[in-house]
Scaffold this motif. Structure first.
Motif, PDB file in Angstrom:
ATOM      1  N   PHE A 255     -11.143 -11.128 -34.858  1.00 48.87           N
ATOM      2  CA  PHE A 255     -10.039 -11.452 -33.959  1.00 48.87           C
ATOM      3  C   PHE A 255      -9.461 -10.204 -33.280  1.00 48.87           C
ATOM      4  CE2 PHE A 255      -9.799 -15.630 -36.149  1.00 48.87           C
ATOM      5  CZ  PHE A 255      -9.802 -16.426 -35.015  1.00 48.87           C
ATOM      6  N   VAL A 256      -9.624  -9.031 -33.917  1.00 48.00           N
ATOM      7  CA  VAL A 256      -9.240  -7.795 -33.231  1.00 48.00           C
ATOM      8  C   VAL A 256     -10.068  -7.652 -31.955  1.00 48.00           C
ATOM      9  CG1 VAL A 256      -9.351  -5.270 -33.336  1.00 48.00           C
ATOM     10  CG2 VAL A 256      -8.403  -6.554 -35.257  1.00 48.00           C
ATOM     11  N   CYS A 257     -11.364  -7.910 -32.077  1.00 44.08           N
ATOM     12  CA  CYS A 257     -12.249  -7.825 -30.903  1.00 44.08           C
ATOM     13  C   CYS A 257     -11.913  -8.899 -29.874  1.00 44.08           C
ATOM     14  CB  CYS A 257     -13.706  -7.952 -31.337  1.00 44.08           C
ATOM     15  SG  CYS A 257     -14.286  -6.584 -32.341  1.00 44.08           S
ATOM     16  N   LEU A 258     -11.639 -10.111 -30.336  1.00 44.93           N
ATOM     17  CA  LEU A 258     -11.293 -11.193 -29.412  1.00 44.93           C
ATOM     18  C   LEU A 258      -9.952 -10.934 -28.722  1.00 44.93           C
ATOM     19  CD1 LEU A 258     -12.370 -14.357 -31.445  1.00 44.93           C
ATOM     20  CD2 LEU A 258     -13.416 -13.484 -29.359  1.00 44.93           C
ATOM     21  N   ALA A 259      -9.031 -10.281 -29.438  1.00 43.11           N
ATOM     22  CA  ALA A 259      -7.726  -9.969 -28.839  1.00 43.11           C
ATOM     23  C   ALA A 259      -7.890  -9.046 -27.640  1.00 43.11           C
ATOM     24  CB  ALA A 259      -6.817  -9.316 -29.877  1.00 43.11           C
ATOM     25  N   ALA A 260      -8.865  -8.140 -27.720  1.00 40.41           N
ATOM     26  CA  ALA A 260      -9.102  -7.195 -26.634  1.00 40.41           C
ATOM     27  C   ALA A 260     -10.073  -7.738 -25.601  1.00 40.41           C
ATOM     28  CB  ALA A 260      -9.640  -5.881 -27.208  1.00 40.41           C
ATOM     29  N   SER A 261     -11.015  -8.568 -26.064  1.00 46.38           N
ATOM     30  CA  SER A 261     -12.068  -9.056 -25.177  1.00 46.38           C
ATOM     31  C   SER A 261     -12.360 -10.520 -25.501  1.00 46.38           C
ATOM     32  CB  SER A 261     -13.331  -8.195 -25.359  1.00 46.38           C
ATOM     33  OG  SER A 261     -14.340  -8.581 -24.481  1.00 46.38           O
ATOM     34  N   PRO A 262     -11.529 -11.453 -24.994  1.00 49.96           N
ATOM     35  CA  PRO A 262     -11.627 -12.876 -25.369  1.00 49.96           C
ATOM     36  C   PRO A 262     -12.969 -13.531 -25.037  1.00 49.96           C
ATOM     37  CG  PRO A 262      -9.553 -12.417 -24.256  1.00 49.96           C
ATOM     38  CD  PRO A 262     -10.402 -11.206 -24.090  1.00 49.96           C
ATOM     39  N   GLU A 263     -13.717 -12.970 -24.084  1.00 50.94           N
ATOM     40  CA  GLU A 263     -14.977 -13.601 -23.686  1.00 50.94           C
ATOM     41  C   GLU A 263     -16.122 -13.322 -24.665  1.00 50.94           C
ATOM     42  OE1 GLU A 263     -14.878  -9.476 -22.016  1.00 50.94           O
ATOM     43  OE2 GLU A 263     -13.487 -11.169 -22.161  1.00 50.94           O
ATOM     44  N   THR A 264     -15.886 -12.462 -25.667  1.00 51.15           N
ATOM     45  CA  THR A 264     -16.934 -12.124 -26.639  1.00 51.15           C
ATOM     46  C   THR A 264     -17.327 -13.343 -27.456  1.00 51.15           C
ATOM     47  OG1 THR A 264     -15.949  -9.919 -26.797  1.00 51.15           O
ATOM     48  CG2 THR A 264     -17.598 -10.493 -28.436  1.00 51.15           C
ATOM     49  N   ASP A 265     -18.612 -13.469 -27.751  1.00 49.44           N
ATOM     50  CA  ASP A 265     -19.140 -14.574 -28.544  1.00 49.44           C
ATOM     51  C   ASP A 265     -18.628 -14.458 -29.984  1.00 49.44           C
ATOM     52  OD1 ASP A 265     -20.577 -16.542 -29.799  1.00 49.44           O
ATOM     53  OD2 ASP A 265     -22.540 -15.611 -29.546  1.00 49.44           O
ATOM     54  N   PHE A 266     -17.876 -15.458 -30.435  1.00 52.83           N
ATOM     55  CA  PHE A 266     -17.293 -15.413 -31.784  1.00 52.83           C
ATOM     56  C   PHE A 266     -18.383 -15.424 -32.857  1.00 52.83           C
ATOM     57  CE2 PHE A 266     -15.707 -17.536 -35.605  1.00 52.83           C
ATOM     58  CZ  PHE A 266     -14.635 -16.711 -35.922  1.00 52.83           C
ATOM     59  N   GLY A 267     -19.448 -16.208 -32.643  1.00 51.06           N
ATOM     60  CA  GLY A 267     -20.540 -16.259 -33.612  1.00 51.06           C
ATOM     61  C   GLY A 267     -21.197 -14.903 -33.795  1.00 51.06           C
ATOM     62  N   LEU A 268     -21.339 -14.160 -32.698  1.00 48.29           N
ATOM     63  CA  LEU A 268     -21.918 -12.811 -32.776  1.00 48.29           C
ATOM     64  C   LEU A 268     -21.011 -11.886 -33.574  1.00 48.29           C
ATOM     65  CD1 LEU A 268     -23.996 -10.664 -31.907  1.00 48.29           C
ATOM     66  CD2 LEU A 268     -22.653 -10.344 -29.812  1.00 48.29           C
ATOM     67  N   LEU A 269     -19.702 -11.978 -33.338  1.00 48.70           N
ATOM     68  CA  LEU A 269     -18.751 -11.145 -34.071  1.00 48.70           C
ATOM     69  C   LEU A 269     -18.815 -11.429 -35.570  1.00 48.70           C
ATOM     70  CD1 LEU A 269     -15.620 -11.382 -31.733  1.00 48.70           C
ATOM     71  CD2 LEU A 269     -17.057  -9.371 -32.108  1.00 48.70           C
ATOM     72  N   PHE A 270     -18.872 -12.709 -35.915  1.00 50.94           N
ATOM     73  CA  PHE A 270     -18.930 -13.091 -37.330  1.00 50.94           C
ATOM     74  C   PHE A 270     -20.203 -12.544 -37.974  1.00 50.94           C
ATOM     75  CE2 PHE A 270     -19.632 -15.720 -41.021  1.00 50.94           C
ATOM     76  CZ  PHE A 270     -18.355 -15.956 -41.511  1.00 50.94           C
ATOM     77  N   SER A 271     -21.330 -12.651 -37.262  1.00 52.19           N
ATOM     78  CA  SER A 271     -22.604 -12.166 -37.798  1.00 52.19           C
ATOM     79  C   SER A 271     -22.591 -10.654 -37.968  1.00 52.19           C
ATOM     80  CB  SER A 271     -23.756 -12.570 -36.875  1.00 52.19           C
ATOM     81  OG  SER A 271     -23.901 -13.975 -36.839  1.00 52.19           O
ATOM     82  N   MET A 272     -22.014  -9.945 -36.992  1.00 56.15           N
ATOM     83  CA  MET A 272     -21.948  -8.487 -37.095  1.00 56.15           C
ATOM     84  C   MET A 272     -21.103  -8.075 -38.295  1.00 56.15           C
ATOM     85  SD  MET A 272     -21.821  -6.931 -33.219  1.00 56.15           S
ATOM     86  CE  MET A 272     -20.247  -7.638 -32.799  1.00 56.15           C
ATOM     87  N   GLN A 273     -19.985  -8.765 -38.486  1.00 50.56           N
ATOM     88  CA  GLN A 273     -19.122  -8.417 -39.609  1.00 50.56           C
ATOM     89  C   GLN A 273     -19.789  -8.763 -40.941  1.00 50.56           C
ATOM     90  OE1 GLN A 273     -16.571  -6.619 -39.450  1.00 50.56           O
ATOM     91  NE2 GLN A 273     -16.147  -6.703 -41.639  1.00 50.56           N
ATOM     92  N   ALA A 274     -20.601  -9.827 -40.970  1.00 47.27           N
ATOM     93  CA  ALA A 274     -21.335 -10.176 -42.188  1.00 47.27           C
ATOM     94  C   ALA A 274     -22.323  -9.068 -42.541  1.00 47.27           C
ATOM     95  CB  ALA A 274     -22.067 -11.500 -41.999  1.00 47.27           C
ATOM     96  N   LEU A 275     -22.982  -8.487 -41.527  1.00 43.99           N
ATOM     97  CA  LEU A 275     -23.908  -7.373 -41.770  1.00 43.99           C
ATOM     98  C   LEU A 275     -23.162  -6.160 -42.316  1.00 43.99           C
ATOM     99  CD1 LEU A 275     -26.367  -7.379 -38.713  1.00 43.99           C
ATOM    100  CD2 LEU A 275     -26.693  -8.375 -40.980  1.00 43.99           C
ATOM    101  N   VAL A 276     -21.989  -5.874 -41.726  1.00 46.33           N
ATOM    102  CA  VAL A 276     -21.174  -4.749 -42.207  1.00 46.33           C
ATOM    103  C   VAL A 276     -20.799  -4.974 -43.667  1.00 46.33           C
ATOM    104  CG1 VAL A 276     -18.980  -3.525 -41.950  1.00 46.33           C
ATOM    105  CG2 VAL A 276     -20.283  -4.179 -39.918  1.00 46.33           C
ATOM    106  N   LEU A 277     -20.368  -6.193 -43.991  1.00 42.87           N
ATOM    107  CA  LEU A 277     -19.974  -6.540 -45.357  1.00 42.87           C
ATOM    108  C   LEU A 277     -21.119  -6.331 -46.333  1.00 42.87           C
ATOM    109  CD1 LEU A 277     -18.035  -7.927 -47.438  1.00 42.87           C
ATOM    110  CD2 LEU A 277     -19.029 -10.095 -46.698  1.00 42.87           C
TER     111      LEU A 277
END
Length: 306
Positions: A255-277
């Motif tokens: 949501f930090v990313c979406l707050a700055a860039s709302p057009e970003t794909d939420f599914g992509l953000l979730f997947s990227m954060q899962a990889l980081v985790l």
């Protein structure tokens, strides 16, 4: 001044010192990171997303506290809900400042036993929650891969190594839990064989000490299975709450990313954060410092560039 007051002053001073060192390093090592830029970011961001971020921060502690509250109540104790939240908050704080997040559970155990919960129930409750926590990371990893199965292969070298290592370690942990539960005698036999081999190779010196450690750990997990059989639905409830806790944590940077860039794909953000985790979760450094930043910068650059 009483000993307790002196200890509290020492603890607060140590906390303030840590905060000061952290802010100094962050603000001096990154020219783009300063309070003016942070203020500008907040002003230009969607305020509703910022509110959701704050809510997720609270929920990430609340879900863990709720899980501990549920487990301990099933075992016959009636802690206050605010006390259970304090156990979770202690886990979060001490995990962030100790290698391999090893200080979180001992800190929680200290506060639980101070409130009159027996050592046996405390040990089982934390162990039970740890098993559910490990399983929840594995589940989130699967969801992340399902949303973007090709994402990991866009990265090379060290990123792939860390993520794959994280997956392997989580699988091994779950396999160890399951083996201790259903095949504890075999685990003891295999473990003692490994200790004997390491002793002959002069890697292990205090053989009996390591055998006793192995026996205690294996028996602890096997005993947990007996408790699980008494409360067959408890594991799934704890797993659901731990999964919700991990999701709440993943949603914060999303949501930090979406707050700055709302057009970003939420599914992509979730997947990227899962990889980081997955990548930083098993790194033996306080709060995985260094590894987590490296993974954030490298993985998130795939969507945001510089």
């Amino acid at each position: 001044m009483t000993k307790k007051a002196k200890r509290n002053i020492l603890n607060i001073s140590f906390l303030l010192l840590l905060i000061g060192i952290t802010l100094t390093i962050l603000l001096t090592c990154n020219r783009e990171l300063n309070f003016e830029n942070i203020k500008g970011f907040l002003k230009s961001s969607n305020p509703w997303f910022i509110a959701v971020i704050l809510l997720c921060m609270i929920l990430s502690i609340a879900f863990e506290g709720w899980s501990m509250h549920l487990i301990v109540r099933r075992l016959g104790y009636r802690p206050k809900i605010r006390s259970s939240m304090a156990y979770a908050a202690a886990d979060v704080y001490y995990s962030a400042i100790t290698p391999s997040a090893s200080g979180g559970q001992p800190a929680s155990a200290f506060y639980m036993m101070r409130d009159g919960i027996s050592a046996g129930v405390t040990s089982f409750g934390l162990l039970f929650n740890l098993i559910a926590y490990t399983a929840s990371i594995f589940i989130i990893g699967i969801v992340g891969f399902a949303l973007n199965p090709s994402l990991l292969w866009q990265f090379k070298g060290f990123v792939q190594f860390l993520v794959i290592l994280g997956i392997v370690l989580q699988v091994l942990l779950l396999a160890f839990f399951i083996a201790c539960i259903s095949w504890h005698k075999g685990v003891l036999k295999l473990g003692n064989g490994v200790i004997t081999l390491l002793t002959k190779m002069h890697i292990v010196k205090k053989t009996e000490k390591w055998r006793e450690k192995l026996k205690v750990e294996v028996e602890k997990y096997h005993q947990s299975f007996r408790e699980i059989r008494k409360h067959p639905t408890l594991f799934f409830e704890a797993l659901a709450l731990n999964t919700a806790q991990r999701i709440a944590q993943l949603l914060i940077p999303s949501f930090v990313c979406l707050a700055a860039s709302p057009e970003t794909d939420f599914g992509l953000l979730f997947s990227m954060q899962a990889l980081v985790l997955l990548g930083y979760n098993s790194i033996p450094l306080p709060g995985a410092v260094g590894a987590s930043e490296y993974l954030y910068l490298t993985i998130y650059a795939a969507a945001f560039g510089n």
